[in-house]
Motif scaffolding. Structure first.
Motif, PDB file in Angstrom:
ATOM      1  N   LEU A   1     -48.014   3.223 -23.263  1.00 55.78           N
ATOM      2  CA  LEU A   1     -46.695   2.905 -22.722  1.00 55.78           C
ATOM      3  C   LEU A   1     -46.094   1.657 -23.364  1.00 55.78           C
ATOM      4  CD1 LEU A   1     -47.342   3.542 -18.922  1.00 55.78           C
ATOM      5  CD2 LEU A   1     -46.072   5.003 -20.520  1.00 55.78           C
ATOM      6  N   THR A   2     -44.843   1.776 -23.756  1.00 49.22           N
ATOM      7  CA  THR A   2     -44.124   0.657 -24.358  1.00 49.22           C
ATOM      8  C   THR A   2     -44.023  -0.508 -23.379  1.00 49.22           C
ATOM      9  OG1 THR A   2     -42.913   2.171 -25.794  1.00 49.22           O
ATOM     10  CG2 THR A   2     -41.937   0.010 -25.450  1.00 49.22           C
ATOM     11  N   VAL A   3     -43.787  -0.207 -22.105  1.00 47.71           N
ATOM     12  CA  VAL A   3     -43.674  -1.252 -21.086  1.00 47.71           C
ATOM     13  C   VAL A   3     -44.971  -2.067 -21.000  1.00 47.71           C
ATOM     14  CG1 VAL A   3     -43.533  -1.634 -18.582  1.00 47.71           C
ATOM     15  CG2 VAL A   3     -41.868  -0.185 -19.709  1.00 47.71           C
ATOM     16  N   LYS A   4     -46.105  -1.391 -21.070  1.00 49.62           N
ATOM     17  CA  LYS A   4     -47.399  -2.096 -21.017  1.00 49.62           C
ATOM     18  C   LYS A   4     -47.542  -3.043 -22.211  1.00 49.62           C
ATOM     19  CE  LYS A   4     -49.946   0.248 -17.762  1.00 49.62           C
ATOM     20  NZ  LYS A   4     -50.081  -0.385 -16.501  1.00 49.62           N
ATOM     21  N   THR A   5     -47.100  -2.574 -23.379  1.00 50.67           N
ATOM     22  CA  THR A   5     -47.154  -3.428 -24.568  1.00 50.67           C
ATOM     23  C   THR A   5     -46.248  -4.634 -24.387  1.00 50.67           C
ATOM     24  OG1 THR A   5     -47.707  -1.544 -25.956  1.00 50.67           O
ATOM     25  CG2 THR A   5     -46.849  -3.497 -27.081  1.00 50.67           C
ATOM     26  N   CYS A   6     -45.064  -4.427 -23.825  1.00 54.44           N
ATOM     27  CA  CYS A   6     -44.161  -5.555 -23.547  1.00 54.44           C
ATOM     28  C   CYS A   6     -44.851  -6.568 -22.646  1.00 54.44           C
ATOM     29  CB  CYS A   6     -42.875  -5.066 -22.875  1.00 54.44           C
ATOM     30  SG  CYS A   6     -41.753  -4.215 -23.978  1.00 54.44           S
ATOM     31  N   GLN A   7     -45.500  -6.103 -21.615  1.00 54.58           N
ATOM     32  CA  GLN A   7     -46.205  -6.994 -20.690  1.00 54.58           C
ATOM     33  C   GLN A   7     -47.303  -7.765 -21.416  1.00 54.58           C
ATOM     34  OE1 GLN A   7     -47.287  -3.936 -17.895  1.00 54.58           O
ATOM     35  NE2 GLN A   7     -45.397  -4.173 -16.690  1.00 54.58           N
ATOM     36  N   GLU A   8     -48.031  -7.099 -22.293  1.00 52.87           N
ATOM     37  CA  GLU A   8     -49.135  -7.736 -23.022  1.00 52.87           C
ATOM     38  C   GLU A   8     -48.660  -8.826 -23.974  1.00 52.87           C
ATOM     39  OE1 GLU A   8     -51.099  -4.426 -24.881  1.00 52.87           O
ATOM     40  OE2 GLU A   8     -51.830  -3.648 -22.958  1.00 52.87           O
ATOM     41  N   ILE A   9     -47.475  -8.646 -24.575  1.00 52.34           N
ATOM     42  CA  ILE A   9     -46.980  -9.628 -25.548  1.00 52.34           C
ATOM     43  C   ILE A   9     -45.892 -10.535 -24.964  1.00 52.34           C
ATOM     44  CG2 ILE A   9     -47.588  -8.153 -27.516  1.00 52.34           C
ATOM     45  CD1 ILE A   9     -44.541  -7.562 -27.814  1.00 52.34           C
ATOM     46  N   SER A  10     -45.653 -10.424 -23.657  1.00 57.79           N
ATOM     47  CA  SER A  10     -44.642 -11.225 -22.944  1.00 57.79           C
ATOM     48  C   SER A  10     -43.218 -10.973 -23.438  1.00 57.79           C
ATOM     49  CB  SER A  10     -44.974 -12.721 -23.031  1.00 57.79           C
ATOM     50  OG  SER A  10     -46.247 -12.976 -22.486  1.00 57.79           O
ATOM     51  N   ALA A  11     -42.956  -9.745 -23.837  1.00 52.54           N
ATOM     52  CA  ALA A  11     -41.600  -9.377 -24.266  1.00 52.54           C
ATOM     53  C   ALA A  11     -40.781  -8.985 -23.034  1.00 52.54           C
ATOM     54  CB  ALA A  11     -41.648  -8.226 -25.252  1.00 52.54           C
ATOM     55  N   ARG A  12     -39.611  -9.571 -22.907  1.00 45.93           N
ATOM     56  CA  ARG A  12     -38.718  -9.230 -21.799  1.00 45.93           C
ATOM     57  C   ARG A  12     -37.641  -8.231 -22.231  1.00 45.93           C
ATOM     58  NH1 ARG A  12     -36.564 -14.363 -21.117  1.00 45.93           N
ATOM     59  NH2 ARG A  12     -34.849 -13.329 -20.060  1.00 45.93           N
ATOM     60  N   PHE A  13     -37.642  -7.886 -23.513  1.00 43.33           N
ATOM     61  CA  PHE A  13     -36.615  -6.992 -24.043  1.00 43.33           C
ATOM     62  C   PHE A  13     -37.236  -5.908 -24.913  1.00 43.33           C
ATOM     63  CE2 PHE A  13     -34.880 -11.247 -23.598  1.00 43.33           C
ATOM     64  CZ  PHE A  13     -33.807 -11.027 -22.762  1.00 43.33           C
ATOM     65  N   ILE A  14     -36.635  -4.725 -24.854  1.00 46.00           N
ATOM     66  CA  ILE A  14     -36.960  -3.620 -25.751  1.00 46.00           C
ATOM     67  C   ILE A  14     -35.685  -3.347 -26.533  1.00 46.00           C
ATOM     68  CG2 ILE A  14     -37.565  -1.175 -25.945  1.00 46.00           C
ATOM     69  CD1 ILE A  14     -39.015  -1.467 -23.212  1.00 46.00           C
ATOM     70  N   LEU A  15     -35.779  -3.317 -27.831  1.00 47.17           N
ATOM     71  CA  LEU A  15     -34.632  -3.053 -28.701  1.00 47.17           C
ATOM     72  C   LEU A  15     -34.671  -1.610 -29.163  1.00 47.17           C
ATOM     73  CD1 LEU A  15     -32.215  -4.124 -30.389  1.00 47.17           C
ATOM     74  CD2 LEU A  15     -33.888  -4.703 -32.173  1.00 47.17           C
ATOM     75  N   ARG A  16     -33.553  -0.931 -29.035  1.00 44.38           N
ATOM     76  CA  ARG A  16     -33.450   0.449 -29.502  1.00 44.38           C
ATOM     77  C   ARG A  16     -32.168   0.612 -30.300  1.00 44.38           C
ATOM     78  NH1 ARG A  16     -37.536   2.788 -30.391  1.00 44.38           N
ATOM     79  NH2 ARG A  16     -36.581   4.799 -30.156  1.00 44.38           N
ATOM     80  N   GLY A  17     -32.275   1.284 -31.443  1.00 45.70           N
ATOM     81  CA  GLY A  17     -31.114   1.592 -32.259  1.00 45.70           C
ATOM     82  C   GLY A  17     -30.524   2.920 -31.825  1.00 45.70           C
ATOM     83  N   ILE A  18     -29.210   2.968 -31.807  1.00 45.44           N
ATOM     84  CA  ILE A  18     -28.490   4.174 -31.374  1.00 45.44           C
ATOM     85  C   ILE A  18     -27.605   4.653 -32.523  1.00 45.44           C
ATOM     86  CG2 ILE A  18     -26.786   5.087 -29.735  1.00 45.44           C
ATOM     87  CD1 ILE A  18     -29.363   4.328 -28.362  1.00 45.44           C
ATOM     88  N   ARG A  19     -27.805   5.924 -32.930  1.00 44.48           N
ATOM     89  CA  ARG A  19     -26.995   6.510 -33.997  1.00 44.48           C
ATOM     90  C   ARG A  19     -25.865   7.365 -33.451  1.00 44.48           C
ATOM     91  NH1 ARG A  19     -32.136   9.110 -36.757  1.00 44.48           N
ATOM     92  NH2 ARG A  19     -32.179   9.720 -34.590  1.00 44.48           N
TER      93      ARG A  19
END
Length: 156
Positions: free
Chosen positions: A73-91
């Protein structure tokens, strides 16, 4: 508090569309962690270590950009690295609908993590890694699709 962002994807390979999103987000975050996802349902064209190495080379002069691999899970990775943001590109609007669904589920799992959508530059609005892989697979010229670092390394 440090603004850490995770930019997840398979990056198989990283394209000029991906680097456009990273480059344009540098001023928004203190650190951008490019998370190269391992997806057991996909068979990548390029090995994980090669994809990570290309990203490191492309951003070797940019200390804000870090590269990791992750599974699950991406959210779990965010928690592990203390990331408060997920960046996504939109085409396209199709990308937005798909990405919004994922963002909504991520928010349900952790309301503290915000997804940021950045629309790609018009020049890259049709660029997808799957199309780039097809160009490469059939011997086409991918020089307008990929960073120079990659082009130099994959040319025979």
């Amino acid at each position: 508090m440090k603004r850490i962002c995770l930019f997840p994807g398979t990056f198989d390979p990283i394209t000029l569309g991906h680097t456009d999103i990273i480059d344009r987000s540098l001023d928004l975050f203190d650190e951008i962690v490019v998370g190269v996802g391992v997806n057991s349902a996909k068979t990548p064209m390029f090995p994980l270590e090669q994809r990570m190495q290309w990203i490191r080379e492309i951003y070797s002069n940019q200390p804000k950009v870090k590269v990791i691999s992750y599974e699950g899970l991406t959210v779990k990775t965010c928690q592990e690295i203390s990331a408060r943001f997920i960046l996504r590109g939109i085409r396209s609007i199709g990308d937005f609908e798909y990405e919004k669904s994922i963002a909504d589920v991520n928010r349900m799992m952790d309301a503290e993590i915000e997804t940021i959508f950045l629309s790609c530059s018009p020049h890259y609005s049709t660029l997808a890694s799957s199309l780039v892989r097809d160009v490469l697979r059939y011997g086409g010229d991918a020089s307008k699709l990929l960073p120079d670092t990659i082009i130099r390394q994959i040319k025979p």
